[in-house]
Write a protein that holds these residues in place. Structure first.
Motif, PDB file in Angstrom:
ATOM      1  N   ALA A  59       0.820  -1.212   0.000  1.00  0.00           N
ATOM      2  CA  ALA A  59       0.000   0.000   0.000  1.00  0.00           C
ATOM      3  C   ALA A  59       0.852   1.259   0.000  1.00  0.00           C
ATOM      4  O   ALA A  59       0.423   2.309  -0.490  1.00  0.00           O
ATOM      5  CB  ALA A  59      -0.934  -0.004   1.212  1.00  0.00           C
ATOM      6  N   ALA A  60       2.049   1.199   0.535  1.00  0.00           N
ATOM      7  CA  ALA A  60       2.942   2.353   0.578  1.00  0.00           C
ATOM      8  C   ALA A  60       4.360   1.850   0.813  1.00  0.00           C
ATOM      9  O   ALA A  60       4.579   0.674   1.131  1.00  0.00           O
ATOM     10  CB  ALA A  60       2.515   3.312   1.681  1.00  0.00           C
ATOM     11  N   ARG A  61       5.306   2.762   0.656  1.00  0.00           N
ATOM     12  CA  ARG A  61       6.695   2.340   0.881  1.00  0.00           C
ATOM     13  C   ARG A  61       6.924   2.004   2.341  1.00  0.00           C
ATOM     14  O   ARG A  61       7.648   1.072   2.668  1.00  0.00           O
ATOM     15  CB  ARG A  61       7.649   3.445   0.433  1.00  0.00           C
ATOM     16  N   GLY A  62       6.358   2.783   3.207  1.00  0.00           N
ATOM     17  CA  GLY A  62       6.501   2.533   4.635  1.00  0.00           C
ATOM     18  C   GLY A  62       5.178   2.162   5.259  1.00  0.00           C
ATOM     19  O   GLY A  62       4.189   2.896   5.141  1.00  0.00           O
ATOM     20  N   VAL A  63       5.113   1.006   5.926  1.00  0.00           N
ATOM     21  CA  VAL A  63       3.888   0.512   6.553  1.00  0.00           C
ATOM     22  C   VAL A  63       4.186   0.180   8.004  1.00  0.00           C
ATOM     23  O   VAL A  63       5.198  -0.469   8.306  1.00  0.00           O
ATOM     24  CB  VAL A  63       3.339  -0.719   5.813  1.00  0.00           C
ATOM     25  N   ALA A  64       3.303   0.647   8.900  1.00  0.00           N
ATOM     26  CA  ALA A  64       3.399   0.317  10.326  1.00  0.00           C
ATOM     27  C   ALA A  64       2.234  -0.592  10.683  1.00  0.00           C
ATOM     28  O   ALA A  64       1.073  -0.174  10.665  1.00  0.00           O
ATOM     29  CB  ALA A  64       3.379   1.584  11.170  1.00  0.00           C
ATOM     30  N   VAL A  65       2.526  -1.864  10.977  1.00  0.00           N
ATOM     31  CA  VAL A  65       1.506  -2.865  11.275  1.00  0.00           C
ATOM     32  C   VAL A  65       1.357  -2.963  12.785  1.00  0.00           C
ATOM     33  O   VAL A  65       2.345  -3.195  13.503  1.00  0.00           O
ATOM     34  CB  VAL A  65       1.867  -4.234  10.673  1.00  0.00           C
ATOM     35  N   SER A  66       0.157  -2.799  13.284  1.00  0.00           N
ATOM     36  CA  SER A  66      -0.054  -2.812  14.727  1.00  0.00           C
ATOM     37  C   SER A  66      -0.240  -4.232  15.242  1.00  0.00           C
ATOM     38  O   SER A  66      -0.914  -5.056  14.629  1.00  0.00           O
ATOM     39  CB  SER A  66      -1.290  -1.967  15.090  1.00  0.00           C
ATOM     40  N   GLU A  67       0.408  -4.521  16.390  1.00  0.00           N
ATOM     41  CA  GLU A  67       0.242  -5.747  17.174  1.00  0.00           C
ATOM     42  C   GLU A  67       0.465  -7.003  16.337  1.00  0.00           C
ATOM     43  O   GLU A  67      -0.274  -7.980  16.440  1.00  0.00           O
ATOM     44  CB  GLU A  67      -1.142  -5.767  17.835  1.00  0.00           C
TER      45      GLU A  67
END
Length: 894
Positions: A59-67
Motif C-alpha cells: 500500500a505504501a513504501r513505509g507501513v506500520a503494522v499494529s500488534e
C-alpha cells in the motif's frame, strides 16, 4: 496496549419511545489517547498504519503494522519498508518513563518469526513513544544508545541507513589525519578535540574561542571533514543575523581544500537560505534561526526583512511564540549536523525549538558562554580559548579603556516649569513646541529614551574629539581611526549622527548610521564601505554590528548605550579585537601600517557596571616598562606584574620592524616576544596553577592555599627565566626604542636639564633673556597632559592642571543648584538647549557647565564658556581664571 473499550448500558434516562437505556461510551483511556496520537504522528512522517488483520505491505513504501505477533510477544507497531521489516515502536501512555521500556523493545527486535521478511536480524531500529515523548535507538551504531527525537524518521531515511556500509557514528571514529597547514594552533586543537568528542558518542560539543580568533574558519574546516570523510548528507550553519549569514557564505567560498586545489563551493553545493525552500542537493545550508522557525511553521511568504530582524524582534512578533509542530516538508532528519554560531543566544525560546526539532548532532560556537550555554551543551566544552591567550598568540589585539562621564549621564536632571520644550513623536520624529506647566525631572536611565539631552551628546562627542589625538591615540592624526558608536535605539543613533557631523565639521560621508532601519543605500553596502573604504570614519549602530560582524580595521568602540548582559557587552567590545594586515589597515588609514591595540571609550559607565572577563592585560599601566623588567629580574612574581609585562611584550613585538625584531629574537635565544608573553600568562592561569598544585596528591585530595601559592611561584619563576637570566635581552629592548607602555599618567611635567632654582628664589620675568636661555637649553621634550583610566570622583581640574597635585575646592552651591568647580569661581548660569525623546528643553539646571565630562584623565575638556561677545556660537578653549600658583612649584599644582 489494551483493545478498544466496550460500551456500557446505563439504567438512567431512556430514549423517548423506547424502553432501552442510552448507550454511553466509556471515557478514552490514556493508552488509547497515546495510540491515537502515535497513529497520527506516524502518518505525518510518511507511514501508513495498518491493523494486523488487514495487512497490505504494498500500500505504501513505509507501513506500520499494529500488534503483529512475534516469537517474543506483540510489539505495538512493526515498521516495514519496501515489504521488509526493519524496526518496532512500543507505545506507552503519556508520562511513562521510556528508558524502562528499552529491554522490552530489544526483546521484540530479536523475535521476528520465520517467514517474515526483514532487512536485518535483529531489527536495527527501535522506538519507544508516548506521543508526547519519543526515544530512538539505532542498533547499527558502534555503541547503540537511545536518544530523544521530536518525531519518527521517514521510511526512506531508515532504508538508507540500513543499506549503508558504515554508519555515521562509525565514520566519526575513523577520521583521517588533520592537515594543519594554514591553521592556527587554537584552531587545530578545537578541530581535534571536537572530533574526539563525537568519536566518543557525545552528541553536543561547545567551542569557546575569543572573538576574532577564527571560529567561523574553524567551523568551515571541520564541516568539510564531516562532509568528505564522515558522510554527512547535509550540515546546517545557523546564524541569528542576515549579515552574518553573508559573512559565513564568504568563508565557504574562500576556503580551499587542504587535499585538493578546489574551493569548498566548487566541490560541494552550499545554499544561503533567502527563501523558505530547502535545496535538496546542498551539502551545507546557511540560514538564520528566524527563517528556519518560519519554515517549520509552514510560512510560504514570511516578512521580507525576516533575516535582518534581531532574534528578539522575531520573537516579539508573536504574543506567545507557538510551539513547533512536525512539518512533513522539513523532517527531523533533514540535517545530520547543526553548527550554531553565537550559541549563547540561540539556545533560548525560538532558537532552542529549532535546534531540538532536528535529529542532529550540535556544535556550538561562542566567545562568551553563559551557565545556560554549558548546560545546554551538556558541559562538553571541547575548546576554551580566551581573549588573553588570543592576544598572546597574536590572534587578537589588546584593548585599553577610556572613560568620558557627564553629570546628566550620571544623575539625570530637571527642567523647571515655564520653560518651553519640544515634543518629538517616536515614530515620525515630528516636533511641536509647548510650555511646561510643571517641573520635568528625569533620571539617568531615561536619558536618550524618554528625554534627549542634545547638549549632553554634544559634550561627549566634543570631549572625544578633543582627547582623540592627545590621550586616546596620542600622536595619531589627522585621520580619525575607524570608530563604531553604539546607540540606544534608532532615534538616538539619528541624533548622534547629526551632532557628530557638526562637532567634527565633516560632511555626510564622515559619519553614517548602519542599522536595520537604514534606507536608500543598503546596510550591507554601508558596512562594506566602513570595512574597506576610507569613508565613513565613524559608524553609528544599535544591534546590527553588535555581534559576529567582522570589521578588522576598527580601532575605537564608543559606548553611548549601556547593557546589562556581560556576554553581550563582551560581544560588543569584541568588534575591535580583529587583527588586520598592513595592506588592509593602510587602505583605510593612509600612513598607518600596524594595528597594535583598540580602545573602548565608555561614555555611560558600562565598564564599571558590567563585570566582564575580557580585560586589558596591563593591570599596572602606571609602571614603566623598565621598572617592570627590573622588578622581574629581582624576583617579583606578582600576577599583575607578569600580566602587565606580557601585554607590553606583545605590543612591542607588533611595533618592531624586521631587522630589530630579528635582533631581539637572537638576544632572546631564539624565542619570540609573544612566546615569552604566552609563558607569562600561562604561569598566572588559575587552572594551570591548580593542576600543578594537585600534582602528586591523591585523586580526591584538595591542595592547600600554601601549596597553591608555592605552585604559582614555581610557574612564575620558570616563565620569567628567559628575562631574569638574560640581561642582554633586557638591555636590547632598552636600546631598541622607548618601551611600549601606555601613555604616561605621571602628573609632573618632564623637567628641563637646567637646575631648579632654590625654594623661595625669585624667578626671572617670563620674557627675560634668562628665562629664554633657560628654555632654549632644555633638551627633553615636555610631556603631554596627564592621562589615566581612573574616573574623577570628587572634583575636576582645568585642562592645564594636573590631577595628582591639584586639590579642588569643595563644590559650591549656586541659585541654580550645586556645581562642581575646580578652585575657580563658578561661571555665570546660562540657559542651554537639551532635549527629550518627546521634549527638548531650555533649562539653567542642565547647562553646558553641569554637563562637563568627568574624563578618564581627571581633567576637564576645553570648557565651552561663552565668548566675550556673548554669542552662543563662540567658545573659548581656555578655562576660567583661577588663583595664581605659588612660586617654585611645578605648573599645575597649588
Amino acid at each position: 496496549m489494551g483493545s478498544n473499550p466496550t460500551a456500557l448500558t446505563s439504567s438512567g434516562d431512556c430514549e423517548e419511545g423506547t424502553g432501552a437505556a442510552p448507550v454511553r461510551a466509556m471515557p478514552e483511556t490514556p493508552e488509547e489517547r497515546a495510540r491515537r496520537t502515535i497513529d497520527a504522528l506516524l502518518a505525518r512522517c510518511g507511514w501508513v498504519v495498518q491493523d494486523k488483520t488487514a495487512v497490505n505491505l504494498s500500500a505504501a513504501r513505509g507501513v506500520a503494522v499494529s500488534e503483529l505477533s512475534f516469537e517474543t510477544g506483540e510489539p505495538d507497531y512493526t515498521l516495514f519498508v519496501d515489504g521488509r521489516a526493519l524496526g518496532t515502536v512500543e507505545a506507552k501512555p503519556e508520562g511513562f518513563a521510556l528508558t524502562g521500556v528499552e529491554d522490552q523493545s530489544s526483546k521484540y527486535a530479536v523475535g521476528v518469526r520465520p517467514g517474515v521478511a526483514h532487512w536485518a536480524s535483529p531489527l536495527p531500529f527501535r522506538y519507544e513513544s508516548t506521543g508526547a515523548e519519543t526515544r530512538f535507538t539505532n542498533g547499527l551504531d558502534p555503541e547503540p544508545r537511545s536518544r530523544n527525537v521530536f518525531a519518527f524518521h521517514r521510511p526512506e531515511t531508515l532504508l538508507a541507513w540500513v543499506q549503508q556500509e558504515k554508519q555515521t557514528a562509525r565514520r566519526l571514529q575513523e577520521f583521517p589525519f588533520l592537515v594543519t597547514a594554514g591553521l592556527w594552533k587554537a584552531q587545530i586543537e578545537a578541530i581535534r578535540n571536537r572530533e574526539e568528542s563525537f568519536a566518543a558518542g557525545r552528541p553536543r560539543a561547545l567551542i569557546q574561542m575569543a572573538a576574532g580568533s577564527g571560529k567561523t574558519f574553524t567551523a568551515v574546516d571541520f564541516i568539510y571533514r564531516l562532509v568528505k570523510y564522515a558522510g554527512a548528507r547535509r550540515v546546517l550553519f545557523l546564524v541569528d543575523r542576515g549579515n552574518l549569514g553573508e559573512q559565513t557564505l564568504k568563508e565557504f567560498q574562500q576556503f580551499v581544500s587542504p587535499v585538493n586545489p578546489h574551493k569548498f563551493t566548487e566541490e560541494y553545493n552550499v545554499q544561503h537560505l533567502t527563501s523558505n525552500t530547502l535545496d535538496p542537493v546542498a551539502r551545507v545550508t546557511i540560514g538564520t534561526i528566524q527563517r528556519l522557525y518560519s519554515m517549520l511553521k509552514g510560512e510560504e511568504a514570511p516578512a521580507p526583512d525576516l533575516d535582518d530582524l534581531p532574534i528578539e524582534a522575531a520573537e516579539s512578533l508573536y504574543k506567545e511564540p507557538p510551539p513547533v509542530e512536525y512539518n512533513p516538508a522539513l523532517p527531523i532528519e533533514s540535517f545530520d549536523f547543526i553548527v550554531t554560531d553565537e550559541c549563547h543566544r540561540s539556545i533560548y525560546n525560538l532558537g532552542r525549538q529549532v535546534l531540538e526539532y532536528f535529529d542532529a548532532s550540535l556544535i556550538g560556537l561562542t566567545a562568551t558562554p553563559s551557565k545556560q550555554t554549558f548546560g545546554f551543551f551538556q558541559q562538553d566544552l571541547v575548546m576554551e580559548y580566551g581573549h588573553e591567550k588570543a592576544v598572546a598568540d597574536g590572534v587578537n589585539v589588546g584593548c585599553d579603556f577610556y572613560s568620558i562621564r557627564t553629570r546628566i549621564g550620571e544623575q539625570g536632571s530637571k527642567v523647571d516649569a515655564g520653560f518651553y520644550v519640544d515634543r518629538r513623536d517616536r515614530q515620525t520624529r515630528k516636533v511641536r513646541w509647548e510650555q511646561l506647566d510643571e517641573p520635568l525631572a528625569y533620571e539617568a536611565p531615561e536619558l536618550d529614551r524618554e528625554v534627549v539631552a542634545v547638549d549632553q551628546i554634544r559634550t561627549v562627542l566634543t570631549t572625544f574629539r578633543d582627547r582623540l589625538f592627545t590621550e586616546i591615540f596620542p600622536g595619531r592624526g589627522p585621520d580619525v581611526p575607524k570608530t563604531l558608536i553604539f546607540a540606544k535605539d534608532d532615534s538616538h543613533a539619528e541624533d548622534i549622527v547629526h551632532i557628530c557631523r557638526e562637532v567634527f565639521g565633516k560632511g555626510n560621508d564622515f559619519v553614517r548610521k548602519i542599522t536595520y532601519k537604514t534606507t536608500g543605500e543598503t546596510a550591507k553596502s554601508l558596512l562594506q564601505k566602513f570595512r574597506n573604504s576610507y569613508d565613513p570614519r565613524i559608524a553609528v549602530t544599535v544591534d546590527m554590528i553588535a555581534t559576529g560582524t567582522d570589521i578588522k580595521p576598527l580601532e575605537i568602540v564608543l559606548f553611548m548605550r549601556s547593557v546589562r548582559s556581560r556576554n553581550f557587552f563582551d560581544q560588543m567590545k569584541g568588534r575591535g579585537v580583529r587583527v588586520v594586515t598592513e595592506t588592509e589597515i593602510e587602505q583605510v588609514n593612509p600612513g598607518i601600517k600596524r594595528k597594535t591595540r583598540f580602545v573602548v571609550v565608555d561614555a555611560v559607565g558600562v565598564c564599571e557596571r558590567v563585570k566582564t572577563e575580557t580585560r586589558p592585560l596591563e593591570s599596572k599601566p602606571n609602571v614603566t616598562f623598565e621598572k617592570l623588567l627590573d622588578a622581574v629580574a629581582l624576583g617579583n612574581t606578582e600576577a599583575a606584574a607578569l600580566e602587565s609585562l606580557a601585554g607590553r611584550l606583545i605590543r612591542l613585538e607588533r611595533r618592531l620592524d624586521g631587522p630589530v625584531a630579528a635582533e631581539v629574537v637572537q638576544a632572546a635565544r631564539g624565542r619570540t616576544l609573544s612566546e615569552i608573553a604566552k609563558g607569562l600568562l600561562d604561569a598566572v592561569d588559575p587552572d594551570r596553577v591548580e593542576a600543578d598544585a594537585r600534582a602528586g596528591l591523591g585523586t580526591y585530595a584538595e591542595p592547600t592555599a600554601k601549596q597553591r601559592k608555592s605552585a604559582g611561584e614555581a610557574l612564575a619563576r620558570e616563565a620569567l627565566a628567559p628575562l631574569a637570566t638574560n640581561p642582554d635581552l633586557r638591555n636590547s629592548w632598552r636600546r631598541s626604542r622607548r618601551p611600549p607602555s601606555r601613555p604616561s599618567t605621571s602628573s609632573r611635567r618632564t623637567r628641563s636639564s637646567t637646575p631648579v632654582p632654590p625654594r623661595g628664589a625669585r624667578r626671572a620675568p617670563r620674557n627675560s633673556p634668562a628665562r629664554s636661555a633657560s628654555s632654549s637649553r632644555s633638551t627633553r621634550p615636555r610631556s603631554p597632559p596627564c592621562r589615566s583610566s581612573t574616573v574623577a570622583r570628587t572634583g575636576s581640574v582645568s585642562p592645564n592642571r594636573c590631577s595628582r597635585n591639584w586639590r579642588p575646592s569643595s563644590a559650591r552651591t549656586t541659585p541654580h543648584g550645586p556645581r562642581i568647580v575646580s578652585g575657580t569661581p563658578s561661571p555665570p548660569p546660562r540657559r542651554r538647549r537639551s532635549g527629550d525623546a518627546h521634549r527638548r528643553v531650555d533649562s539653567p539646571t542642565s547647562s553646558r557647565w553641569s554637563a562637563s565630562p568627568w574624563s578618564s584623565s581627571r581633567c576637564w575638556p576645553p570648557s565651552p564658556i561663552p565668548s566675550a561677545s556673548g554669542s552662543r556660537g563662540g567658545w573659548h578653549r581656555r578655562p576660567p581664571p583661577g588663583p595664581p600658583s605659588p612660586p617654585n612649584r611645578p605648573r599645575g599644582s597649588v
